[in-house]
Write an enzyme that holds these catalytic residues in place. Sequence first.
Site, PDB file in Angstrom:
ATOM      1  N   TYR A  98       0.752  -1.180  -0.213  1.00  0.00           N
ATOM      2  CA  TYR A  98       0.175   0.058   0.011  1.00  0.00           C
ATOM      3  C   TYR A  98       0.784   1.173   0.030  1.00  0.00           C
ATOM      4  CZ  TYR A  98      -3.447   3.403   1.470  1.00  0.00           C
ATOM      5  OH  TYR A  98      -4.586   4.211   1.647  1.00  0.00           O
TER       6      TYR A  98
ATOM      7  N   THR B 224     -13.975   6.141   6.559  1.00  0.00           N
ATOM      8  CA  THR B 224     -14.667   5.592   5.514  1.00  0.00           C
ATOM      9  C   THR B 224     -14.690   3.927   5.671  1.00  0.00           C
ATOM     10  OG1 THR B 224     -12.394   4.773   4.478  1.00  0.00           O
ATOM     11  CG2 THR B 224     -13.143   6.994   4.221  1.00  0.00           C
TER      12      THR B 224
END
Length: 274
Positions: free
Chosen positions: A155, A190
């Site tokens: 990531y 989120t």
Amino acid sequence: MGEHEGRVALVTGGSQGIGRGVALELARQGSAVVVHGETEGPAWETAREIEERGGRATALCGRIDERETSSLAVEAALAAFGRLDTLVTSAGIQRYGDVASTSEATWDEVFDVNVKGVFLAAQCALPHLRRSGAGSVAIVASVQATATQNGVAAYTASKGALLALARAMAVDEAQYGVRVNSVSPGSVDTPMLRTSAALFGDGSQQGVERVLAEWGTAHPLGRVATAAEVGQVVSFLTSPRAGFVTGDDIRVDGGLLARLAAPIPGDTARGGAR
């Protein structure tokens, strides 16, 4: 009238999370929006919400790491609204693991979505952004492009690649009047962050909230951000008001990277990065 009045935007990953916050804000500021999502339901839900608020929107679904998805999304913008002025790339995935433990398949998966997906969307959109006269691209990266947690090698590498890609595009596209910037959020409330929080909690909703609150304390503002707050920054960056801003990365991190992890003895403020 909003600062995006008369403009048309494509938002990848616009069905949820930061992308949804961006899509709603661009629509609030007057832009017609093509909402991309991997699955049909959430993408159309965001588009319907925009229309219920008096805006204009349509949706397009598909895998962002496949060229056909970006091609069809651009075609949808042209068919529905006749032009394309703004591209925001927000589709992304998070996977955990250091280099030793990350499989080649996981590495490829992360880079296919987080980097190749941006490349394909930009490649399909740029011919039309160049014709806009005021085209703009905003790439959603992460503070982890600059500083990192343990165990997120793929990531972090993918987000670092996006900062480099944004700089390269900004230099190449300046001659066509297209501005390219990135935004690097800290922790944002989120679905993706809540999924991560569930991994480190006790499995309950209360556990997720406790982990989010703990992660929030790493930010000097004492909380995680909302998707709408990131959307507001993206809206500014892609608007004519930011007409001389290109090749930059704007942190939306509540001061996260401004504070050293080691506190002064006796200081109760918490440091570190989440």
